[in-house]
Design a protein around this motif. Sequence first.
Motif, PDB file in Angstrom:
ATOM      1  N   VAL A 296       0.914  -1.226   0.519  1.00  0.00           N
ATOM      2  CA  VAL A 296      -0.526  -0.222   0.135  1.00  0.00           C
ATOM      3  C   VAL A 296       1.065   1.445   0.247  1.00  0.00           C
ATOM      4  O   VAL A 296       1.882   1.555   0.574  1.00  0.00           O
ATOM      5  N   LEU A 297       1.011   1.942  -1.307  1.00  0.00           N
ATOM      6  CA  LEU A 297       1.444   3.355  -1.418  1.00  0.00           C
ATOM      7  C   LEU A 297       1.174   4.292  -0.645  1.00  0.00           C
ATOM      8  O   LEU A 297      -0.375   4.645  -1.629  1.00  0.00           O
ATOM      9  N   GLY A 298       1.668   4.938   0.194  1.00  0.00           N
ATOM     10  CA  GLY A 298       0.383   6.554   0.403  1.00  0.00           C
ATOM     11  C   GLY A 298       1.826   7.680  -0.230  1.00  0.00           C
ATOM     12  O   GLY A 298       2.878   7.825   0.125  1.00  0.00           O
ATOM     13  N   THR A 299       0.998   9.289   0.082  1.00  0.00           N
ATOM     14  CA  THR A 299       1.990   9.922   0.139  1.00  0.00           C
ATOM     15  C   THR A 299       3.047  10.258   0.976  1.00  0.00           C
ATOM     16  O   THR A 299       3.352  10.888   0.681  1.00  0.00           O
ATOM     17  N   GLU A 300       3.451   9.266   2.598  1.00  0.00           N
ATOM     18  CA  GLU A 300       3.737   9.987   3.365  1.00  0.00           C
ATOM     19  C   GLU A 300       4.401   8.255   4.195  1.00  0.00           C
ATOM     20  O   GLU A 300       5.271   8.425   5.475  1.00  0.00           O
ATOM     21  N   GLY A 301       4.070   7.195   3.289  1.00  0.00           N
ATOM     22  CA  GLY A 301       4.965   6.237   4.102  1.00  0.00           C
ATOM     23  C   GLY A 301       3.745   4.986   3.082  1.00  0.00           C
ATOM     24  O   GLY A 301       3.441   5.354   1.860  1.00  0.00           O
ATOM     25  N   TYR A 302       4.112   4.206   3.311  1.00  0.00           N
ATOM     26  CA  TYR A 302       3.715   2.899   1.882  1.00  0.00           C
ATOM     27  C   TYR A 302       3.701   1.542   4.145  1.00  0.00           C
ATOM     28  O   TYR A 302       4.964   1.774   4.704  1.00  0.00           O
ATOM     29  N   ILE A 303       3.121  -0.078   3.385  1.00  0.00           N
ATOM     30  CA  ILE A 303       2.869  -1.110   4.101  1.00  0.00           C
ATOM     31  C   ILE A 303       3.035  -1.800   3.334  1.00  0.00           C
ATOM     32  O   ILE A 303       2.636  -1.612   1.821  1.00  0.00           O
ATOM     33  N   GLU A 304       3.782  -2.707   4.069  1.00  0.00           N
ATOM     34  CA  GLU A 304       4.102  -4.150   2.791  1.00  0.00           C
ATOM     35  C   GLU A 304       3.422  -5.439   3.843  1.00  0.00           C
ATOM     36  O   GLU A 304       4.285  -5.277   5.146  1.00  0.00           O
ATOM     37  N   LEU A 305       2.742  -5.855   3.213  1.00  0.00           N
ATOM     38  CA  LEU A 305       2.553  -7.118   4.072  1.00  0.00           C
ATOM     39  C   LEU A 305       2.364  -8.688   3.642  1.00  0.00           C
ATOM     40  O   LEU A 305       2.580  -8.618   2.020  1.00  0.00           O
ATOM     41  N   ARG A 306       3.635  -8.962   4.583  1.00  0.00           N
ATOM     42  CA  ARG A 306       3.658 -10.380   4.389  1.00  0.00           C
ATOM     43  C   ARG A 306       2.746 -11.840   4.199  1.00  0.00           C
ATOM     44  O   ARG A 306       2.760 -11.751   5.584  1.00  0.00           O
ATOM     45  N   LYS A 307       2.002 -11.697   3.424  1.00  0.00           N
ATOM     46  CA  LYS A 307       0.515 -11.636   4.542  1.00  0.00           C
ATOM     47  C   LYS A 307       0.999 -13.847   5.027  1.00  0.00           C
ATOM     48  O   LYS A 307       0.086 -13.603   6.616  1.00  0.00           O
ATOM     49  N   VAL A 311       9.540 -15.131   3.899  1.00  0.00           N
ATOM     50  CA  VAL A 311      10.538 -16.705   3.259  1.00  0.00           C
ATOM     51  C   VAL A 311      11.816 -16.405   3.423  1.00  0.00           C
ATOM     52  O   VAL A 311      12.627 -15.155   3.947  1.00  0.00           O
ATOM     53  N   ALA A 312      12.073 -17.804   4.177  1.00  0.00           N
ATOM     54  CA  ALA A 312      13.746 -17.640   4.158  1.00  0.00           C
ATOM     55  C   ALA A 312      14.267 -17.228   5.484  1.00  0.00           C
ATOM     56  O   ALA A 312      14.943 -16.248   5.517  1.00  0.00           O
ATOM     57  N   THR A 313      13.460 -16.194   6.435  1.00  0.00           N
ATOM     58  CA  THR A 313      13.416 -16.194   7.530  1.00  0.00           C
ATOM     59  C   THR A 313      13.297 -16.060   8.895  1.00  0.00           C
ATOM     60  O   THR A 313      12.597 -17.776   8.458  1.00  0.00           O
ATOM     61  N   GLU A 314      13.309 -15.943  10.442  1.00  0.00           N
ATOM     62  CA  GLU A 314      13.128 -17.197  11.035  1.00  0.00           C
ATOM     63  C   GLU A 314      11.880 -16.697  11.663  1.00  0.00           C
ATOM     64  O   GLU A 314      10.971 -17.298  12.844  1.00  0.00           O
ATOM     65  N   LEU A 315      11.271 -15.516  10.653  1.00  0.00           N
ATOM     66  CA  LEU A 315       9.787 -14.800  11.175  1.00  0.00           C
ATOM     67  C   LEU A 315       8.340 -16.063  10.887  1.00  0.00           C
ATOM     68  O   LEU A 315       8.322 -16.263   9.819  1.00  0.00           O
ATOM     69  N   LYS A 316       8.073 -17.070  11.767  1.00  0.00           N
ATOM     70  CA  LYS A 316       7.457 -18.283  11.037  1.00  0.00           C
ATOM     71  C   LYS A 316       6.495 -17.983  10.654  1.00  0.00           C
ATOM     72  O   LYS A 316       5.646 -16.567  11.553  1.00  0.00           O
ATOM     73  N   GLY A 317       5.107 -18.040   9.693  1.00  0.00           N
ATOM     74  CA  GLY A 317       4.008 -18.185  10.193  1.00  0.00           C
ATOM     75  C   GLY A 317       3.861 -17.188   9.337  1.00  0.00           C
ATOM     76  O   GLY A 317       4.332 -16.799   8.899  1.00  0.00           O
ATOM     77  N   GLY A 318       2.751 -15.926   9.619  1.00  0.00           N
ATOM     78  CA  GLY A 318       1.978 -15.637   8.629  1.00  0.00           C
ATOM     79  C   GLY A 318       1.273 -14.465   9.698  1.00  0.00           C
ATOM     80  O   GLY A 318       2.327 -13.858  10.138  1.00  0.00           O
ATOM     81  N   ASP A 333       4.766  -7.638  13.688  1.00  0.00           N
ATOM     82  CA  ASP A 333       3.800  -8.882  14.242  1.00  0.00           C
ATOM     83  C   ASP A 333       2.340  -8.719  14.668  1.00  0.00           C
ATOM     84  O   ASP A 333       1.876  -8.237  15.216  1.00  0.00           O
ATOM     85  N   CYS A 334       1.392  -8.815  13.262  1.00  0.00           N
ATOM     86  CA  CYS A 334       0.399  -9.023  13.426  1.00  0.00           C
ATOM     87  C   CYS A 334      -0.517  -9.820  14.456  1.00  0.00           C
ATOM     88  O   CYS A 334      -1.850 -10.231  14.329  1.00  0.00           O
ATOM     89  N   ASN A 335       0.258 -10.884  14.630  1.00  0.00           N
ATOM     90  CA  ASN A 335      -0.376 -12.035  14.681  1.00  0.00           C
ATOM     91  C   ASN A 335      -1.945 -12.383  15.568  1.00  0.00           C
ATOM     92  O   ASN A 335      -2.497 -13.210  16.180  1.00  0.00           O
ATOM     93  N   LYS A 336      -1.721 -11.439  16.511  1.00  0.00           N
ATOM     94  CA  LYS A 336      -2.508 -11.183  18.181  1.00  0.00           C
ATOM     95  C   LYS A 336      -3.485  -9.885  17.375  1.00  0.00           C
ATOM     96  O   LYS A 336      -4.329  -9.501  18.472  1.00  0.00           O
ATOM     97  N   VAL A 337      -3.394  -9.681  16.935  1.00  0.00           N
ATOM     98  CA  VAL A 337      -4.694  -8.032  16.052  1.00  0.00           C
ATOM     99  C   VAL A 337      -6.092  -9.218  15.750  1.00  0.00           C
ATOM    100  O   VAL A 337      -6.036 -10.316  15.193  1.00  0.00           O
TER     101      VAL A 337
END
Lengths: 382, 382
Positions: A296-307, A311-318, A333-337
């Motif tokens: 999501v590209l905004g005029t003052e920043g951006y967000i990327e979701l790896r849903k 890939v190839a990180t220690e951050l498991k799950g989505g 980390d949004c798992n508790k949202v």
Amino acid sequence: MKGTRADRRSFIKGSLIVAAGAVLHNAHGASAANVQERRAEPSKEPRLLFSVIGINHGHIHGQISAVTRGGGRLVSFYAKEPDLAADFAKRYPQARAARDEREILEDESVRLVLSAAIPEERAPLGVRVMRHGKDYMSDKPGITTLEQLAEVRRVQKETRRIYSIMYSERFESEATVRAGELVKAGAIGRVIQTVGLGPHRINNGRRDPWFYDRRRFGGIICDIGSHQADQFLFFTGSTRAEVVASQVGNVQHPQYPNFEDFGDMTMSGNGGTGYVRVDWFTPDGLPTWGDGRLFVLGTEGYIELRKYVNVATELKGGNHLYIVDRKQARYIDCNKVPLPFGPQFVRDVVERSAVAQDQEQALLAAELVLKAQTIATKPVGA
Amino acid sequence: MKGTRADRRSFIKGSLIVAAGAVLHNAHGASAANVQERRAEPSKEPRLLFSVIGINHGHIHGQISAVTRGGGRLVSFYAKEPDLAADFAKRYPQARAARDEREILEDESVRLVLSAAIPEERAPLGVRVMRHGKDYMSDKPGITTLEQLAEVRRVQKETRRIYSIMYSERFESEATVRAGELVKAGAIGRVIQTVGLGPHRINNGRRDPWFYDRRRFGGIICDIGSHQADQFLFFTGSTRAEVVASQVGNVQHPQYPNFEDFGDMTMSGNGGTGYVRVDWFTPDGLPTWGDGRLFVLGTEGYIELRKYVNVATELKGGNHLYIVDRKQARYIDCNKVPLPFGPQFVRDVVERSAVAQDQEQALLAAELVLKAQTIATKPVGA
């Protein structure tokens, strides 16, 4: 995958009572309410009774889970396929197997019908459901032709029933919910554009024949891409939008001549633009079904979701959210949202409100993907 | 002309003796030789003498560096702006400041001219350079109108000189070079599509007026997007391609009415399809100028490049490559990958070969972005 998610969700439900930290959410309007809703066990007095008709896709379990979480109780179901019905009955022993669809449509105690029938059958069923005075929630894609869409719009307006389409990659994705909160709070300024990448694993040999017939699933942009079209409208806040261009093709599956394994489209709306790419090429080396992304590209920043995977990180799950704004780059980390959709949707049915899903937006997302399928060009070699 | 050619031959003979490292090419493709070449200090007997005309963009330094690495020696330069010329002279004391462009064009010892002039001036200069029997390397964008492109193609064919465009996001990006090697080796099967995201930091207040005038830089897709168009052609192996659709707009910079801050395009080629998004919205919180990404989707896997930054991770710097294939998902740090372009390019100039850059591909990439600018629609509100 969805089954796993549902299992995880019910686990979370039980454990959230322990999660006193949730009080911290009070600073932030919506979330606090959601935590409350999420804590609620399905009450002994359900907020509504609902039924299921058509269980051809496993997504039905996520739909049932969301409505149950919101206080609904599944009371009956119908599936014309005996084998699917038998499996379903085992999983939901509380639900009565109806003799036919009509038995459910004419049951006045039932307020809501859910369906994950074969996609081409979903809209005609939804029309019948609305004509029987009930609300409807379809798995996505909720509609597979522009003719169906016109009929759905007409009957929805006539009957004032809800025709909901469960865009689970937004409603049931914690990272996407959090991104929505951040964007709403102005964290990245005004949204300019979204890019949604939706690769999926094809699992050949474990799919029914309808899966490979574009007339039955509506085409790849209609099917998978409806998620991304929905997110484009939601994040850009577009109430009007058109397809700028689209492509679909069958690049690598000649054994299924009516299949589409690749598609993309560009959209332009009154709130921003969007690009969607969808495909059935998730390689076996990925530990989950697809490396779905949203930018999501905004005029003052951006967000990327790896849903669903990082890939190839220690951050498991989505549920991995990355945000870069004027001050910093952060990982969340949004798992508790909390997921507000189920409770909001049940309340909408009961109270005739429209919080969980914007009716026009749901159908506009369907319109975009159906138009994209209609005008799509074919890439060379596809 | 004849005399020049004879001179060149004897020059080539002399310089090739120095380049003993080139022998390694026989054993192990490009890479082994490149390592040798990259290590090599600029030799006392340069492989060729080159000049610079036009230094309006800092990219000129990367161009000089690549050619020097390949064994070239910068002997003279010309810039019409005295302030730019003064700074340049300090940085390159070995280079003679020419009185005018003509002095360089008529210097028969100079085989190659590099330019990072204002974009609209690059192609006309390149035509003059080729007509003087010299090869040319332009910063990107190398051409800003379709009329310029037609003239470049005509004169390039007539003169058989090299009109190179330095697409540095491929040639000078270690991760992109490695991705090229992987794709060529079949690591992800047949390439289906590329997605290139090219956000850039605008640095208002530190740009010259031409930067904000689309007639002078050719438009945002022409300027930034030429990198991604080049990568699309390269990774899909397309020798023919068309623009399916494109959009450009000025979303957030009303103070620069002739500027474009957002653009995208979809392409379809005989080797695959491609999507490009470019913008000037890199937020201040990012530790570098842009979070450039490339996704290469293949029939048996995919590659993602995080070219210049890996947001909110401990992996500093750029050149991050992620590959998922049939067996596994892997991260590859590409910072030590040799860059073959400079040495290959110098050899091409000296030996009249065409290894570093495919001439047709370079101009087809330019054609795509120029056509995209011509047919682009305007997003609502932009």
